[in-house]
Design a protein around this motif. Structure first.
Motif, PDB file in Angstrom:
ATOM      1  N   CYS A 147       0.851  -1.193   0.000  1.00 57.30           N
ATOM      2  CA  CYS A 147       0.000   0.000   0.000  1.00 57.30           C
ATOM      3  C   CYS A 147       0.888   1.244   0.000  1.00 57.30           C
ATOM      4  CB  CYS A 147      -0.902  -0.003   1.231  1.00 57.30           C
ATOM      5  SG  CYS A 147      -2.016   1.424   1.307  1.00 57.30           S
ATOM      6  N   THR A 148       0.620   2.143  -0.914  1.00 62.75           N
ATOM      7  CA  THR A 148       1.390   3.397  -0.981  1.00 62.75           C
ATOM      8  C   THR A 148       0.555   4.596  -0.545  1.00 62.75           C
ATOM      9  OG1 THR A 148       0.826   3.700  -3.315  1.00 62.75           O
ATOM     10  CG2 THR A 148       2.886   2.509  -2.828  1.00 62.75           C
ATOM     11  N   GLU A 149      -0.611   4.307   0.056  1.00 63.15           N
ATOM     12  CA  GLU A 149      -1.481   5.357   0.597  1.00 63.15           C
ATOM     13  C   GLU A 149      -1.898   6.384  -0.463  1.00 63.15           C
ATOM     14  OE1 GLU A 149      -3.133   5.964   3.459  1.00 63.15           O
ATOM     15  OE2 GLU A 149      -2.451   4.109   4.377  1.00 63.15           O
ATOM     16  N   ILE A 150      -2.242   5.889  -1.651  1.00 62.27           N
ATOM     17  CA  ILE A 150      -2.690   6.836  -2.685  1.00 62.27           C
ATOM     18  C   ILE A 150      -4.024   7.477  -2.333  1.00 62.27           C
ATOM     19  CG2 ILE A 150      -1.392   5.687  -4.509  1.00 62.27           C
ATOM     20  CD1 ILE A 150      -4.054   4.610  -5.589  1.00 62.27           C
ATOM     21  N   ARG A 151      -4.699   6.916  -1.319  1.00 58.45           N
ATOM     22  CA  ARG A 151      -5.952   7.524  -0.875  1.00 58.45           C
ATOM     23  C   ARG A 151      -5.722   8.932  -0.337  1.00 58.45           C
ATOM     24  NH1 ARG A 151      -7.485   5.004   4.991  1.00 58.45           N
ATOM     25  NH2 ARG A 151      -5.411   5.165   5.891  1.00 58.45           N
ATOM     26  N   GLN A 152      -4.499   9.253   0.028  1.00 57.45           N
ATOM     27  CA  GLN A 152      -4.170  10.566   0.563  1.00 57.45           C
ATOM     28  C   GLN A 152      -3.724  11.550  -0.523  1.00 57.45           C
ATOM     29  OE1 GLN A 152      -1.772  10.555   4.153  1.00 57.45           O
ATOM     30  NE2 GLN A 152      -2.357   8.431   4.563  1.00 57.45           N
ATOM     31  N   GLN A 153      -3.768  11.113  -1.767  1.00 56.99           N
ATOM     32  CA  GLN A 153      -3.360  11.965  -2.885  1.00 56.99           C
ATOM     33  C   GLN A 153      -4.585  12.349  -3.717  1.00 56.99           C
ATOM     34  OE1 GLN A 153      -0.329   9.840  -5.065  1.00 56.99           O
ATOM     35  NE2 GLN A 153       0.531   9.022  -3.180  1.00 56.99           N
ATOM     36  N   ALA A 187      -7.767   5.533  10.346  1.00 55.79           N
ATOM     37  CA  ALA A 187      -8.078   4.108  10.208  1.00 55.79           C
ATOM     38  C   ALA A 187      -7.223   3.520   9.086  1.00 55.79           C
ATOM     39  CB  ALA A 187      -9.560   3.926   9.887  1.00 55.79           C
ATOM     40  N   PRO A 188      -6.868   2.234   9.216  1.00 57.13           N
ATOM     41  CA  PRO A 188      -6.095   1.598   8.140  1.00 57.13           C
ATOM     42  C   PRO A 188      -6.859   1.658   6.810  1.00 57.13           C
ATOM     43  CG  PRO A 188      -6.205   0.174  10.078  1.00 57.13           C
ATOM     44  CD  PRO A 188      -7.149   1.318  10.311  1.00 57.13           C
ATOM     45  N   CYS A 189      -6.120   1.692   5.746  1.00 62.20           N
ATOM     46  CA  CYS A 189      -6.714   1.687   4.405  1.00 62.20           C
ATOM     47  C   CYS A 189      -7.488   0.387   4.210  1.00 62.20           C
ATOM     48  CB  CYS A 189      -5.602   1.808   3.360  1.00 62.20           C
ATOM     49  SG  CYS A 189      -6.178   1.646   1.663  1.00 62.20           S
ATOM     50  N   ALA A 190      -8.768   0.490   3.879  1.00 62.90           N
ATOM     51  CA  ALA A 190      -9.618  -0.699   3.705  1.00 62.90           C
ATOM     52  C   ALA A 190      -9.125  -1.572   2.558  1.00 62.90           C
ATOM     53  CB  ALA A 190     -11.063  -0.271   3.479  1.00 62.90           C
ATOM     54  N   ILE A 191      -8.606  -0.959   1.520  1.00 65.58           N
ATOM     55  CA  ILE A 191      -8.092  -1.741   0.387  1.00 65.58           C
ATOM     56  C   ILE A 191      -6.860  -2.517   0.828  1.00 65.58           C
ATOM     57  CG2 ILE A 191      -6.977  -1.554  -1.877  1.00 65.58           C
ATOM     58  CD1 ILE A 191      -8.967   0.774  -2.430  1.00 65.58           C
ATOM     59  N   SER A 192      -5.960  -1.850   1.528  1.00 66.24           N
ATOM     60  CA  SER A 192      -4.754  -2.517   2.005  1.00 66.24           C
ATOM     61  C   SER A 192      -5.107  -3.667   2.949  1.00 66.24           C
ATOM     62  CB  SER A 192      -3.842  -1.513   2.718  1.00 66.24           C
ATOM     63  OG  SER A 192      -2.685  -2.140   3.191  1.00 66.24           O
ATOM     64  N   ALA A 193      -6.030  -3.437   3.860  1.00 64.52           N
ATOM     65  CA  ALA A 193      -6.437  -4.471   4.809  1.00 64.52           C
ATOM     66  C   ALA A 193      -7.061  -5.669   4.085  1.00 64.52           C
ATOM     67  CB  ALA A 193      -7.411  -3.897   5.832  1.00 64.52           C
ATOM     68  N   SER A 194      -7.890  -5.405   3.086  1.00 62.13           N
ATOM     69  CA  SER A 194      -8.507  -6.489   2.318  1.00 62.13           C
ATOM     70  C   SER A 194      -7.467  -7.296   1.553  1.00 62.13           C
ATOM     71  CB  SER A 194      -9.531  -5.924   1.337  1.00 62.13           C
ATOM     72  OG  SER A 194     -10.607  -5.350   2.035  1.00 62.13           O
ATOM     73  N   MET A 195      -6.537  -6.603   0.925  1.00 67.25           N
ATOM     74  CA  MET A 195      -5.486  -7.293   0.170  1.00 67.25           C
ATOM     75  C   MET A 195      -4.588  -8.101   1.108  1.00 67.25           C
ATOM     76  SD  MET A 195      -6.123  -6.746  -2.960  1.00 67.25           S
ATOM     77  CE  MET A 195      -4.616  -7.217  -3.796  1.00 67.25           C
ATOM     78  N   ARG A 196      -4.313  -7.575   2.261  1.00 70.20           N
ATOM     79  CA  ARG A 196      -3.482  -8.290   3.235  1.00 70.20           C
ATOM     80  C   ARG A 196      -4.175  -9.562   3.703  1.00 70.20           C
ATOM     81  NH1 ARG A 196       1.100  -9.993   4.220  1.00 70.20           N
ATOM     82  NH2 ARG A 196       1.609 -10.302   6.378  1.00 70.20           N
ATOM     83  N   ARG A 197      -5.491  -9.479   3.971  1.00 69.98           N
ATOM     84  CA  ARG A 197      -6.237 -10.682   4.374  1.00 69.98           C
ATOM     85  C   ARG A 197      -6.181 -11.739   3.272  1.00 69.98           C
ATOM     86  NH1 ARG A 197      -9.771  -6.836   6.459  1.00 69.98           N
ATOM     87  NH2 ARG A 197     -11.139  -7.008   4.641  1.00 69.98           N
ATOM     88  N   ALA A 198      -6.354 -11.318   2.027  1.00 69.27           N
ATOM     89  CA  ALA A 198      -6.312 -12.264   0.908  1.00 69.27           C
ATOM     90  C   ALA A 198      -4.924 -12.898   0.779  1.00 69.27           C
ATOM     91  CB  ALA A 198      -6.699 -11.558  -0.387  1.00 69.27           C
ATOM     92  N   GLU A 199      -3.885 -12.091   0.928  1.00 68.75           N
ATOM     93  CA  GLU A 199      -2.529 -12.633   0.832  1.00 68.75           C
ATOM     94  C   GLU A 199      -2.237 -13.608   1.973  1.00 68.75           C
ATOM     95  OE1 GLU A 199       2.122 -11.298   0.633  1.00 68.75           O
ATOM     96  OE2 GLU A 199       0.619  -9.821   0.106  1.00 68.75           O
ATOM     97  N   LEU A 200      -2.696 -13.277   3.169  1.00 67.86           N
ATOM     98  CA  LEU A 200      -2.487 -14.186   4.298  1.00 67.86           C
ATOM     99  C   LEU A 200      -3.208 -15.514   4.075  1.00 67.86           C
ATOM    100  CD1 LEU A 200      -2.637 -11.725   7.319  1.00 67.86           C
ATOM    101  CD2 LEU A 200      -0.636 -12.959   6.452  1.00 67.86           C
ATOM    102  N   ALA A 201      -4.398 -15.476   3.495  1.00 66.02           N
ATOM    103  CA  ALA A 201      -5.131 -16.709   3.191  1.00 66.02           C
ATOM    104  C   ALA A 201      -4.344 -17.541   2.171  1.00 66.02           C
ATOM    105  CB  ALA A 201      -6.527 -16.387   2.665  1.00 66.02           C
ATOM    106  N   TRP A 202      -3.798 -16.868   1.163  1.00 69.37           N
ATOM    107  CA  TRP A 202      -2.990 -17.538   0.142  1.00 69.37           C
ATOM    108  C   TRP A 202      -1.763 -18.188   0.792  1.00 69.37           C
ATOM    109  CZ3 TRP A 202       1.908 -15.653  -1.723  1.00 69.37           C
ATOM    110  CH2 TRP A 202       2.379 -16.305  -2.863  1.00 69.37           C
ATOM    111  N   ARG A 203      -1.074 -17.448   1.657  1.00 68.30           N
ATOM    112  CA  ARG A 203       0.121 -17.972   2.324  1.00 68.30           C
ATOM    113  C   ARG A 203      -0.233 -19.138   3.258  1.00 68.30           C
ATOM    114  NH1 ARG A 203       4.843 -14.715   2.157  1.00 68.30           N
ATOM    115  NH2 ARG A 203       4.495 -12.837   0.924  1.00 68.30           N
ATOM    116  N   ARG A 204      -1.357 -19.021   3.970  1.00 71.89           N
ATOM    117  CA  ARG A 204      -1.781 -20.120   4.852  1.00 71.89           C
ATOM    118  C   ARG A 204      -2.064 -21.383   4.041  1.00 71.89           C
ATOM    119  NH1 ARG A 204      -4.346 -16.096   7.907  1.00 71.89           N
ATOM    120  NH2 ARG A 204      -6.244 -16.299   6.676  1.00 71.89           N
TER     121      ARG A 204
END
Length: 162
Positions: free
Chosen positions: A95-101, A114-131
């Motif tokens: 996440c490069t925080e483009i929401r702030q641009q 609050a954390p970026c919702a897109i970043s949080a969603s992508m992180r959850r998906a990546e963690l599921a993939w890694r698990r």
């Protein structure tokens, strides 16, 4: 956004590890034999095997009778271990925080507490993939191939002189 994309090295490494699992601990197998067995370039495959050795997945035996073999049981080598050894452990999404641009630049700073919702969603998906990758082992792949292509082990062992 960066797509989760793996190089050929992961596929090659997994096939070689399956081969080594079928061959067992009889003798180390040279890079040249492993490369020929899969019709791969030796120099590039050697880079993958060296990465697997650094990760403790295979062990290298030097000398005329040297080569590679699994350094631990196939049941303890996960697909995530292999991906991390070959591709590294860096997150796929950064996440490069483009929401702030752009239009977000005029929003109050508290909007971004609050954390970026897109970043949080992508992180959850990546963690599921890694698990999922961490839940599967070379032994699991070997068992599946043994069921669906029972001749593969026999043909492979014969090709390697066993």
């Amino acid at each position: 956004m960066t797509a989760v994309r793996m190089g050929q090295g992961v596929e090659w490494a997994l096939h070689v590890l399956l081969t080594l699992a079928w061959l067992g601990d009889d003798e180390p197998v040279t890079v040249a034999k492993l490369a020929a067995g899969h019709d791969l370039p030796s120099a590039y495959l050697n880079k993958q095997l060296q990465a697997l050795a650094r990760a403790g997945i295979v062990e290298s035996t030097p000398g005329a009778r040297g080569g590679f073999r699994l350094s631990r049981p196939a049941s303890s080598i996960t697909l995530m271990d292999v991906v991390a050894a070959i591709e590294g452990t860096q997150d796929a999404f950064r996440c490069t925080e483009i929401r702030q641009q752009g239009v977000g630049a005029d929003l109050p700073r508290r909007t971004f507490d609050a954390p970026c919702a897109i970043s949080a969603s992508m992180r959850r998906a990546e963690l599921a993939w890694r698990r999922e990758l961490a839940s599967q082992t070379i032994a699991d792949i070997r068992a599946e191939v043994d069921v669906y292509s029972p001749e593969a082990k026999r043909v492979t062992r014969r090709a390697y002189g066993l």
